[in-house]
Design a protein around this motif. Structure first.
Motif, PDB file in Angstrom:
ATOM      1  N   GLU A   6      28.799  36.497  44.386  1.00 58.18           N
ATOM      2  CA  GLU A   6      29.231  35.277  44.909  1.00 58.18           C
ATOM      3  C   GLU A   6      28.050  34.397  45.214  1.00 58.18           C
ATOM      4  N   ALA A   7      26.929  34.865  45.848  1.00 55.98           N
ATOM      5  CA  ALA A   7      25.587  33.784  46.031  1.00 55.98           C
ATOM      6  C   ALA A   7      25.197  33.684  44.611  1.00 55.98           C
ATOM      7  N   ASP A   8      25.204  34.290  43.755  1.00 55.62           N
ATOM      8  CA  ASP A   8      24.624  33.888  42.330  1.00 55.62           C
ATOM      9  C   ASP A   8      25.384  32.678  41.970  1.00 55.62           C
ATOM     10  N   GLU A   9      26.589  32.831  42.092  1.00 59.11           N
ATOM     11  CA  GLU A   9      27.700  31.795  41.559  1.00 59.11           C
ATOM     12  C   GLU A   9      27.377  30.492  42.371  1.00 59.11           C
ATOM     13  N   GLY A  27      29.594  21.864  50.079  1.00 62.80           N
ATOM     14  CA  GLY A  27      29.332  21.485  51.283  1.00 62.80           C
ATOM     15  C   GLY A  27      27.887  21.861  52.008  1.00 62.80           C
ATOM     16  N   TRP A  28      28.010  21.437  53.446  1.00 62.47           N
ATOM     17  CA  TRP A  28      26.732  21.695  53.877  1.00 62.47           C
ATOM     18  C   TRP A  28      26.528  23.310  54.069  1.00 62.47           C
ATOM     19  N   MET A  29      27.638  24.081  53.897  1.00 65.80           N
ATOM     20  CA  MET A  29      27.535  25.493  54.410  1.00 65.80           C
ATOM     21  C   MET A  29      27.560  26.446  53.019  1.00 65.80           C
ATOM     22  N   HIS A  30      27.133  25.498  51.864  1.00 66.37           N
ATOM     23  CA  HIS A  30      27.030  26.025  50.512  1.00 66.37           C
ATOM     24  C   HIS A  30      26.157  27.463  50.535  1.00 66.37           C
ATOM     25  N   GLY A  31      26.804  28.436  50.149  1.00 63.42           N
ATOM     26  CA  GLY A  31      25.984  29.597  49.929  1.00 63.42           C
ATOM     27  C   GLY A  31      25.541  30.379  51.295  1.00 63.42           C
ATOM     28  N   MET A  32      25.987  29.707  52.741  1.00 64.33           N
ATOM     29  CA  MET A  32      25.550  30.337  53.719  1.00 64.33           C
ATOM     30  C   MET A  32      26.403  31.657  54.124  1.00 64.33           C
ATOM     31  N   PRO A  33      25.925  32.771  54.730  1.00 61.54           N
ATOM     32  CA  PRO A  33      26.708  33.906  54.919  1.00 61.54           C
ATOM     33  C   PRO A  33      27.564  33.547  56.225  1.00 61.54           C
ATOM     34  N   ASP A  58      37.475  38.360  64.076  1.00 62.26           N
ATOM     35  CA  ASP A  58      38.708  39.235  63.615  1.00 62.26           C
ATOM     36  C   ASP A  58      40.044  38.944  64.419  1.00 62.26           C
ATOM     37  N   LEU A  59      40.400  37.656  64.614  1.00 62.78           N
ATOM     38  CA  LEU A  59      41.747  37.274  65.259  1.00 62.78           C
ATOM     39  C   LEU A  59      42.029  36.147  64.280  1.00 62.78           C
ATOM     40  N   ALA A  60      41.186  35.702  63.344  1.00 55.85           N
ATOM     41  CA  ALA A  60      41.753  34.576  62.632  1.00 55.85           C
ATOM     42  C   ALA A  60      42.056  34.994  61.121  1.00 55.85           C
ATOM     43  N   ALA A  61      43.068  34.911  60.270  1.00 47.19           N
ATOM     44  CA  ALA A  61      43.441  35.392  59.072  1.00 47.19           C
ATOM     45  C   ALA A  61      42.469  35.060  57.994  1.00 47.19           C
ATOM     46  N   THR A  62      42.219  36.178  57.214  1.00 48.63           N
ATOM     47  CA  THR A  62      41.258  35.850  56.015  1.00 48.63           C
ATOM     48  C   THR A  62      41.816  36.377  54.954  1.00 48.63           C
ATOM     49  N   ALA A  63      42.112  35.659  53.930  1.00 48.91           N
ATOM     50  CA  ALA A  63      42.959  36.169  52.623  1.00 48.91           C
ATOM     51  C   ALA A  63      42.239  37.243  51.979  1.00 48.91           C
ATOM     52  N   GLY A  64      42.813  38.397  51.755  1.00 49.25           N
ATOM     53  CA  GLY A  64      42.267  39.311  51.062  1.00 49.25           C
ATOM     54  C   GLY A  64      41.110  40.220  51.814  1.00 49.25           C
ATOM     55  N   LEU A  65      41.018  39.861  53.122  1.00 48.51           N
ATOM     56  CA  LEU A  65      39.946  40.730  53.911  1.00 48.51           C
ATOM     57  C   LEU A  65      40.690  41.148  55.247  1.00 48.51           C
ATOM     58  N   ARG A  66      40.589  42.387  55.794  1.00 50.33           N
ATOM     59  CA  ARG A  66      40.973  43.249  56.606  1.00 50.33           C
ATOM     60  C   ARG A  66      41.130  42.088  58.096  1.00 50.33           C
ATOM     61  N   THR A  67      42.100  41.969  58.501  1.00 48.84           N
ATOM     62  CA  THR A  67      42.145  41.098  59.738  1.00 48.84           C
ATOM     63  C   THR A  67      42.852  42.142  60.783  1.00 48.84           C
ATOM     64  N   GLY A 112      31.956  25.699  51.444  1.00 49.49           N
ATOM     65  CA  GLY A 112      30.756  26.684  50.645  1.00 49.49           C
ATOM     66  C   GLY A 112      30.477  27.814  51.170  1.00 49.49           C
ATOM     67  N   ALA A 113      30.791  28.137  52.576  1.00 48.32           N
ATOM     68  CA  ALA A 113      30.330  29.509  53.130  1.00 48.32           C
ATOM     69  C   ALA A 113      31.117  30.695  52.207  1.00 48.32           C
ATOM     70  N   ILE A 114      30.042  31.740  52.249  1.00 45.88           N
ATOM     71  CA  ILE A 114      30.382  32.762  51.687  1.00 45.88           C
ATOM     72  C   ILE A 114      30.905  34.002  52.620  1.00 45.88           C
ATOM     73  N   ILE A 115      32.175  34.421  52.899  1.00 44.86           N
ATOM     74  CA  ILE A 115      32.588  35.195  53.869  1.00 44.86           C
ATOM     75  C   ILE A 115      32.281  36.405  53.804  1.00 44.86           C
ATOM     76  N   ILE A 116      31.357  36.942  54.734  1.00 38.47           N
ATOM     77  CA  ILE A 116      30.739  38.491  54.536  1.00 38.47           C
ATOM     78  C   ILE A 116      31.569  39.437  55.082  1.00 38.47           C
ATOM     79  N   GLY A 117      32.329  39.167  56.127  1.00 38.15           N
ATOM     80  CA  GLY A 117      33.025  40.173  56.933  1.00 38.15           C
ATOM     81  C   GLY A 117      33.688  39.431  58.184  1.00 38.15           C
ATOM     82  N   LYS A 118      33.971  40.309  58.912  1.00 38.21           N
ATOM     83  CA  LYS A 118      34.622  39.682  60.522  1.00 38.21           C
ATOM     84  C   LYS A 118      33.602  40.020  61.354  1.00 38.21           C
ATOM     85  N   SER A 119      33.816  39.332  62.749  1.00 39.62           N
ATOM     86  CA  SER A 119      33.194  39.617  64.071  1.00 39.62           C
ATOM     87  C   SER A 119      34.014  40.300  64.851  1.00 39.62           C
TER      88      SER A 119
END
Length: 485
Positions: free
Chosen positions: A61-64, A76-82, A87-96, A122-129
């Protein structure tokens, strides 16, 4: 760079990282690789980030993102940022999981509104907190992932419920972080980890989408950062009207990302302290916050003690009723099933049982009390531009302890009474930011709340920015593990 050195990429604040990425001083792949290596090194000791996605997927995803920049495209300003999502907020396709065994395997099909906005930026979702179960309590532990520990002392609590987010920020595992706040959940962990946590005005950041969109007026999502500029930039991404949340605010969100410099000379600040001895405080908390008042005076502000014309015990009773009512509404169905009830932590069961005993008249009177509290603070804002209040009543305590039973010699009668100091801005729907104000002799951090009038979010950020430029606590005292690396 030696094997023990910290990669300079992860030391950049989010705004500086964004500018470096867009100037092509570093690739998105280099940024992602630096963060993944840093997370591998430091996250195991604190358990701040959970449900991490596979590294090879994240690097693709970073390469893209790099290819998009090659084509002159930025999302946007978060382009490519991890970015890791609370873990209270819904994330499509990622365990919540919400920190609950009832939802340990839940994978949403949609993003929460604020998550979608970060992803679109532009942020890349790496996981949950990591979070406490259902976000209940200011101690980040649950039976799904375990306990998150403090960035400054791994034997102590991180605070909560945005504990994973605050620790990840302090340890430079993330450039900026989202969180949410019902009872200080953005502010308390920020204070305990020497970062900034901003609870925006009610409605500033659309919360949801949720099944109920009118009554729920305690919790809100919001930004955390190591600088006020980063907090403001993330708020500019999160904020803005959404028709699915009819009470959300329609102000232009980009305004929050503008220059925050302001002359603070002549501002009038009201110091609430411990509400004339009403709030019990651990030794050293109040004196540390009081010593920080001199920083505001150095900025040219006029600071004086003041008190609202309101019964603080009445405010607490209003809080209990509101919280019982809302928690029972959201978790009552699970409680009704004996098998699911057994999987709810005792504090969640206590909240639900309290809600089941409420009458409609009690809920209405609690809302009347809340309304009168808002008017009492509005009267103070006729004399003062901002109000100041400690962010917490205790310093971080033993991570094996669920909650302190005694504070300042007084017994705590509920699992969250030790955080009573944060309920005022919540119930009034006011913007409040926790700013770092230093450390006690044991090296434990503390924060102070800057509270503004209704919808004065930008003004609060401006005063916090001025205080940050003067004190620089985040860069002056990073966690010891980073100093020695």
């Amino acid at each position: 760079m030696s094997p023990l050195a910290i990669d300079p990429i992860v030391t950049l604040d989010a705004d500086a990282l964004s500018r470096a990425i867009h100037a092509r001083k570093m690739s998105c792949r280099e940024v992602m690789q630096a963060y993944l290596t840093h997370i591998d090194r430091f996250n195991p000791a604190v358990n701040a980030l959970v449900s991490l996605r596979p590294q090879d997927v994240l690097l693709r995803e970073a390469d893209e993102c790099d290819r998009q920049l090659d084509r002159g495209e930025s999302r946007g300003w978060m382009h490519g940022m991890p970015q890791a999502i609370k873990d209270l907020a819904a994330t499509a396709g990622l365990r919540t999981t919400l920190g609950s065994p009832l939802f340990a395997n839940q994978v949403p099909q949609h993003d929460a509104i604020s998550v979608a906005r970060v992803r679109d930026c532009g942020a890349i979702i790496i996981g949950k907190s990591n979070v406490p179960e259902f976000g209940l309590g200011s101690q980040t532990y649950n039976s799904v992932f375990g306990t998150t520990s403090n960035a400054y002392d791994p034997s102590l609590i991180a605070g909560g419920s945005s504990g994973g987010a605050a620790v990840a920020l302090a340890l430079r595992l993330l450039p900026v972080a989202d969180g949410s706040d019902m009872m200080g959940s953005l502010r308390n962990p920020a204070a305990f980890n020497n970062v900034f946590g901003f609870r925006p005005s009610q409605g500033r950041v659309p919360h949801g989408p949720m099944p109920e969109v009118f009554v729920q007026q305690l919790a809100t999502e919001g930004p955390m950062g190591r600088t006020v500029t980063d907090v403001a930039r993330l708020l500019s991404t999160q904020a803005g009207y959404d028709p699915r949340v009819p009470l959300s605010l329609a102000d232009e969100p980009r305004d929050f990302g503008l220059d925050l410099q302001q002359d603070c000379s002549g501002l009038r600040l009201g110091w609430l302290g411990d509400y004339n001895g009403y709030l019990p405080m651990e030794d050293g908390v109040l004196s540390l916050c009081e010593s920080a008042l001199a920083d505001f005076s150095a900025l040219g502000c006029h600071v004086e003690a003041c008190q609202p014309d309101f019964s603080m015990e009445r405010l607490w009773q209003s809080w209990l009723i509101h919280r019982h009512f809302l928690v029972q509404g959201s978790l009552g169905a699970a409680y009704a099933d004996p098998q699911k009830r057994a999987l709810l932590k005792p504090e969640a069961q206590w909240e639900i049982e309290g809600g089941l005993r409420l009458t409609a008249a009690e809920v209405y009177q609690a809302s009347v009390a809340r309304s009168e509290w808002y008017r009492a603070l509005s009267e103070l804002f006729e004399r003062y531009d901002f109000l100041l209040l400690p962010t917490a009543q205790v310093f971080p305590f033993d991570a094996q302890q669920a909650w302190p039973r005694v504070v300042g010699g007084r017994t705590m009668d509920t699992y969250h009474r030790w955080m009573e100091v944060v309920i005022g801005p919540t119930l009034a729907g006011l913007p409040s930011i926790s700013v770092p104000v230093g450390f006690n002799p044991a090296g434990l951090p503390m924060g102070l709340q800057i509270i503004g009038p209704a919808q004065a979010d930008r003004a609060v950020l401006q005063l916090a920015y001025a205080h940050e430029q003067l004190t620089r606590w985040v860069e002056r005292r990073p966690p010891a593990c980073l100093q020695s690396a």
